[in-house]
Design a protein around this motif. Sequence first.
Motif, PDB file in Angstrom:
ATOM      1  N   CYS A   5       8.038  -9.830   1.471  1.00 12.69           N
ATOM      2  CA  CYS A   5       7.548  -8.064   0.927  1.00 12.69           C
ATOM      3  C   CYS A   5       7.635  -7.512   0.334  1.00 12.69           C
ATOM      4  O   CYS A   5       7.515  -6.912  -0.728  1.00 12.69           O
ATOM      5  CB  CYS A   5       8.671  -7.483   2.308  1.00 12.69           C
ATOM      6  N   ASN A   6       7.038  -6.510   0.612  1.00  8.65           N
ATOM      7  CA  ASN A   6       6.487  -4.964  -0.742  1.00  8.65           C
ATOM      8  C   ASN A   6       7.993  -3.915  -0.437  1.00  8.65           C
ATOM      9  O   ASN A   6       7.696  -3.525   0.557  1.00  8.65           O
ATOM     10  CB  ASN A   6       5.948  -4.425  -0.491  1.00  8.65           C
ATOM     11  N   ASN A  49       7.212  -1.152  -5.530  1.00  6.60           N
ATOM     12  CA  ASN A  49       7.007   0.072  -5.419  1.00  6.60           C
ATOM     13  C   ASN A  49       7.771   1.385  -5.879  1.00  6.60           C
ATOM     14  O   ASN A  49       8.602   1.316  -4.421  1.00  6.60           O
ATOM     15  CB  ASN A  49       6.014   0.350  -5.197  1.00  6.60           C
ATOM     16  N   VAL A  50       7.275   2.664  -6.817  1.00  3.42           N
ATOM     17  CA  VAL A  50       9.000   3.384  -6.584  1.00  3.42           C
ATOM     18  C   VAL A  50       7.663   4.694  -6.090  1.00  3.42           C
ATOM     19  O   VAL A  50       6.312   5.255  -6.315  1.00  3.42           O
ATOM     20  CB  VAL A  50       9.303   3.882  -7.861  1.00  3.42           C
ATOM     21  N   VAL A  58       9.222  -3.028   3.263  1.00  3.92           N
ATOM     22  CA  VAL A  58      10.867  -2.478   3.500  1.00  3.92           C
ATOM     23  C   VAL A  58      11.189  -1.365   2.395  1.00  3.92           C
ATOM     24  O   VAL A  58      11.146  -1.227   1.310  1.00  3.92           O
ATOM     25  CB  VAL A  58      11.198  -3.889   2.757  1.00  3.92           C
ATOM     26  N   VAL A  59      11.501  -0.455   3.305  1.00  2.00           N
ATOM     27  CA  VAL A  59      11.267   1.321   2.957  1.00  2.00           C
ATOM     28  C   VAL A  59      13.368   1.089   2.124  1.00  2.00           C
ATOM     29  O   VAL A  59      13.556   0.850   3.288  1.00  2.00           O
ATOM     30  CB  VAL A  59      11.298   2.482   3.362  1.00  2.00           C
ATOM     31  N   TYR A  93       0.176  -1.025   9.602  1.00  2.00           N
ATOM     32  CA  TYR A  93       0.902  -1.463   8.361  1.00  2.00           C
ATOM     33  C   TYR A  93       2.618  -1.882   9.334  1.00  2.00           C
ATOM     34  O   TYR A  93       3.153  -0.656   9.988  1.00  2.00           O
ATOM     35  CB  TYR A  93       1.737  -0.117   7.966  1.00  2.00           C
ATOM     36  N   ALA A  94       3.402  -2.382   8.688  1.00  2.00           N
ATOM     37  CA  ALA A  94       4.483  -3.241   9.165  1.00  2.00           C
ATOM     38  C   ALA A  94       6.378  -2.900   8.305  1.00  2.00           C
ATOM     39  O   ALA A  94       5.379  -2.752   6.909  1.00  2.00           O
ATOM     40  CB  ALA A  94       4.812  -4.555   8.883  1.00  2.00           C
TER      41      ALA A  94
END
Length: 445
Positions: free
Chosen positions: A232-233, A265-266, A287-288, A315-316
Amino acid sequence: MMKTIKMLLAVLCTVCYVGYVSAQTTKWREMHKVKKKETIFGIARKYGITVTELIKANPEMNQPGYELKKDDYIYIPYPSDNKVNPQPQTPSTHVAAKAVNVGIVLPLHNVDGDGRRMVEYYRGMLLACEDMKKDGISVNIHAWNLPIDGNVSDVLAQPALAKCDLIFGPLYTKQVKALADFSRNNGCKLIIPFSINGNDVATNPNIYQVYQSPEYFYDRVAEEYASRFANCNTVVIDCNDRTSDKGVFTFGLRRRLQEKGISCNVTNLNSSEEAFAKAFSASKPNVVVLNTGRSPELNQAIAKLETLWTSRPSYAISLFGYTEWLMYVKYNKDKFFKFDTYIPTTAYYNQYSAKIKDLEGRYVKAFGSQMMDYLPRFAITGYDHAMQFLRTAYRKGRAMTTTETELSPLQTSLNFQRVAGGGYQNSSYMFVHYNHNHSISLINF
């Protein structure tokens, strides 16, 4: 049974309202269920004790008009040491061949929140003892009120403490070393149930440390996160909360993801919609992770994600949160389902569980009040701790080297790992997963 619990409550009240560190023993040889037509004299004779001893253990018998009633439970005390020519006693299956001796060394008072929470924890342990009694497990409980300014040496001087197989406590860090040394010297086990500073568990083989430090907990969570969401991202949202302590997790997580080559990523909660969207992937599940556990920032982040979905519905997106989020479920449950949310925690209170509802009902009947609205529930924590530790101690005694039980915990899972050269650290945790289909799954580790 309810009478028994009320009797235990009366003992607890004696502990709670003393103004100094005092020893209070809840100790009985047996609980006897009254049968039809039984008399006080007959019961005393059956157990080889005097009527005076029986009445002393059950003071309500002195009340005017008292009558034994079928199905009542009464205390059967040990015979007094100075009794002359006691009547011979026929061995009975009602008399336990052995019992677990347990010491409770916690602030048991009504002065402040610490005391009230520990009283509730203790009450949960009493309810567990009632249930274990049905399975033939006998427990002798010795309880001491040790407040924050109490002198632990006064408790250590009590002869009953040296006879305990297990000691639960203390609540305060400054009292740990004395009790830890005592447990080592006397061969008993010290269970430290709640948050402390220090690391005595690393050097003392007799300690079971239930509490996990934030560093220990988040390190394990980050490792599992990196394994579960490797494809995941990850999007870390800086929420500009200068009071947050979640950097322990987010910094460690970012470092671990970088080491494993996993994309991360931030972005910032105050970023423009365009800048915010650049942190997300169109081809990978996102995933946030927020760097705060506070509710206002969570709500702002959810609003921001819903706006993002309006322009990019393909977007997932999932949320990965903090234990505190379980306190926001009644307001955000639908949002948690919508965003396929994962919440790491060491305990999960399921208010819809039939077993928990039953225990809560018993608590009200026994103690005349609801459990306090904390997560996790302290009474249920005490119940789970007692059911696991006391059952194991009953089977293995002081030789126990781990804890095991065939029963599933109601709320608080325990899984101990040996610390090299020391005692046992609870390593259990779980992810509470709010699925898109409005179901809740528990992923245990």
